[in-house]
Design a protein around this motif. Sequence first.
Motif, PDB file in Angstrom:
ATOM      1  N   ASP A  97       0.816  -1.214   0.000  1.00  0.00           N
ATOM      2  CA  ASP A  97       0.000   0.000   0.000  1.00  0.00           C
ATOM      3  C   ASP A  97       0.848   1.262   0.000  1.00  0.00           C
ATOM      4  O   ASP A  97       0.412   2.305  -0.471  1.00  0.00           O
ATOM      5  N   ASP A  98       2.044   1.164   0.553  1.00  0.00           N
ATOM      6  CA  ASP A  98       2.954   2.306   0.577  1.00  0.00           C
ATOM      7  C   ASP A  98       4.362   1.752   0.774  1.00  0.00           C
ATOM      8  O   ASP A  98       4.547   0.575   1.105  1.00  0.00           O
ATOM      9  N   TYR A  99       5.355   2.588   0.541  1.00  0.00           N
ATOM     10  CA  TYR A  99       6.735   2.162   0.748  1.00  0.00           C
ATOM     11  C   TYR A  99       7.528   3.308   1.346  1.00  0.00           C
ATOM     12  O   TYR A  99       7.179   4.483   1.184  1.00  0.00           O
ATOM     13  N   MET A 100       8.603   2.961   2.040  1.00  0.00           N
ATOM     14  CA  MET A 100       9.559   3.942   2.539  1.00  0.00           C
ATOM     15  C   MET A 100      10.949   3.439   2.195  1.00  0.00           C
ATOM     16  O   MET A 100      11.261   2.265   2.385  1.00  0.00           O
ATOM     17  N   THR A 101      11.786   4.327   1.681  1.00  0.00           N
ATOM     18  CA  THR A 101      13.160   3.954   1.375  1.00  0.00           C
ATOM     19  C   THR A 101      14.054   4.261   2.578  1.00  0.00           C
ATOM     20  O   THR A 101      13.846   5.249   3.285  1.00  0.00           O
ATOM     21  N   LYS A 102      14.998   3.387   2.808  1.00  0.00           N
ATOM     22  CA  LYS A 102      15.937   3.563   3.913  1.00  0.00           C
ATOM     23  C   LYS A 102      17.079   4.480   3.483  1.00  0.00           C
ATOM     24  O   LYS A 102      17.510   4.434   2.326  1.00  0.00           O
ATOM     25  N   PRO A 103      17.596   5.304   4.422  1.00  0.00           N
ATOM     26  CA  PRO A 103      17.143   5.472   5.804  1.00  0.00           C
ATOM     27  C   PRO A 103      15.872   6.315   5.856  1.00  0.00           C
ATOM     28  O   PRO A 103      15.608   7.122   4.966  1.00  0.00           O
ATOM     29  N   PHE A 104      15.076   6.116   6.909  1.00  0.00           N
ATOM     30  CA  PHE A 104      13.833   6.862   7.069  1.00  0.00           C
ATOM     31  C   PHE A 104      13.749   7.384   8.495  1.00  0.00           C
ATOM     32  O   PHE A 104      14.471   6.946   9.394  1.00  0.00           O
ATOM     33  N   ARG A 105      12.840   8.326   8.696  1.00  0.00           N
ATOM     34  CA  ARG A 105      12.623   8.880  10.030  1.00  0.00           C
ATOM     35  C   ARG A 105      11.542   8.071  10.735  1.00  0.00           C
ATOM     36  O   ARG A 105      10.448   7.892  10.187  1.00  0.00           O
ATOM     37  N   PRO A 106      11.828   7.566  11.937  1.00  0.00           N
ATOM     38  CA  PRO A 106      10.830   6.753  12.645  1.00  0.00           C
ATOM     39  C   PRO A 106       9.493   7.457  12.835  1.00  0.00           C
ATOM     40  O   PRO A 106       8.444   6.828  12.767  1.00  0.00           O
ATOM     41  N   ARG A 107       9.509   8.763  13.071  1.00  0.00           N
ATOM     42  CA  ARG A 107       8.245   9.481  13.263  1.00  0.00           C
ATOM     43  C   ARG A 107       7.421   9.491  11.978  1.00  0.00           C
ATOM     44  O   ARG A 107       6.188   9.432  12.030  1.00  0.00           O
ATOM     45  N   GLU A 108       8.083   9.572  10.827  1.00  0.00           N
ATOM     46  CA  GLU A 108       7.343   9.512   9.574  1.00  0.00           C
ATOM     47  C   GLU A 108       6.752   8.123   9.369  1.00  0.00           C
ATOM     48  O   GLU A 108       5.626   7.982   8.888  1.00  0.00           O
ATOM     49  N   LEU A 109       7.491   7.082   9.754  1.00  0.00           N
ATOM     50  CA  LEU A 109       6.948   5.722   9.662  1.00  0.00           C
ATOM     51  C   LEU A 109       5.691   5.597  10.511  1.00  0.00           C
ATOM     52  O   LEU A 109       4.693   5.028  10.076  1.00  0.00           O
ATOM     53  N   VAL A 110       5.734   6.115  11.725  1.00  0.00           N
ATOM     54  CA  VAL A 110       4.554   6.060  12.597  1.00  0.00           C
ATOM     55  C   VAL A 110       3.380   6.793  11.952  1.00  0.00           C
ATOM     56  O   VAL A 110       2.230   6.319  11.994  1.00  0.00           O
ATOM     57  N   ALA A 111       3.643   7.941  11.341  1.00  0.00           N
ATOM     58  CA  ALA A 111       2.574   8.703  10.695  1.00  0.00           C
ATOM     59  C   ALA A 111       1.970   7.923   9.535  1.00  0.00           C
ATOM     60  O   ALA A 111       0.757   7.923   9.326  1.00  0.00           O
ATOM     61  N   ARG A 112       2.804   7.243   8.779  1.00  0.00           N
ATOM     62  CA  ARG A 112       2.287   6.465   7.648  1.00  0.00           C
ATOM     63  C   ARG A 112       1.496   5.255   8.136  1.00  0.00           C
ATOM     64  O   ARG A 112       0.494   4.869   7.515  1.00  0.00           O
TER      65      ARG A 112
END
Length: 247
Positions: A97-112
Amino acid sequence: MSTYVLVAEDNRKQADLIRRYLVHDGHEVTVVHGGETALEEATRRPPDLLVLDWMLPGLDGLEICRRLRSAGDLPILMLTARSAEDDLLQGLDLGADDYMTKPFRPRELVARVRTLLRRSRQTARPASADSPFPAAPSAAVDREVLTVGPLTVNAIRHQVFIGDRPVNCTPGEFRILCAMAASPDRVFTRSQLLNYLTDHGRTVSQRTVDVHILNLRKKIEISPRRPQHLVTVHGIGYKLASGDHGA
């Protein structure tokens, strides 16, 4: 109500960081580090959402995504160190449904994660007046069958056809098509299309919109490099053309 999130990440330090942030946000979290274990755990106790690393030992994230998506609509957030366009298309095409490329911000992961869970709950119940989604997506769903040229979108049954051929769409792709089919020939900016993927224009990048559009073209166009239906309006965004040829 607490939600259950399964995290499949082989980097133990990163997995623990994700776990701590999600627990702090109020989620129940289980962490696994291998592909087979992730699939077993997701089958034994289906989570509300899966955070899935692409490069897991044993079964990789793509194979896990393929198997789980064939069995249901579990929201999946893919984590990847790969950023090539074809790689991202492959992950979304298999149902992430969505993806995040590393490195990422943990707070943005929580928001997603929050956004995907809200979208999942919205899909599971009828739309209401206090829906957390923007008005435009809800309006698109109000019309059950949307037809634009050879494209037909059944918003209630979650079906898409080009002529008589069924088209398999991910949830994100489907939301974009619903919105554009409800307003044929309207030009949508990337920022506007973001509203159909998230509650805000901030937790998903505009690059995600481009990837969804490219993937949809592979599914609905005869020649994805020369689209006739889902066309680019240079300098502005995209539109779903009502005629036989795009502008």
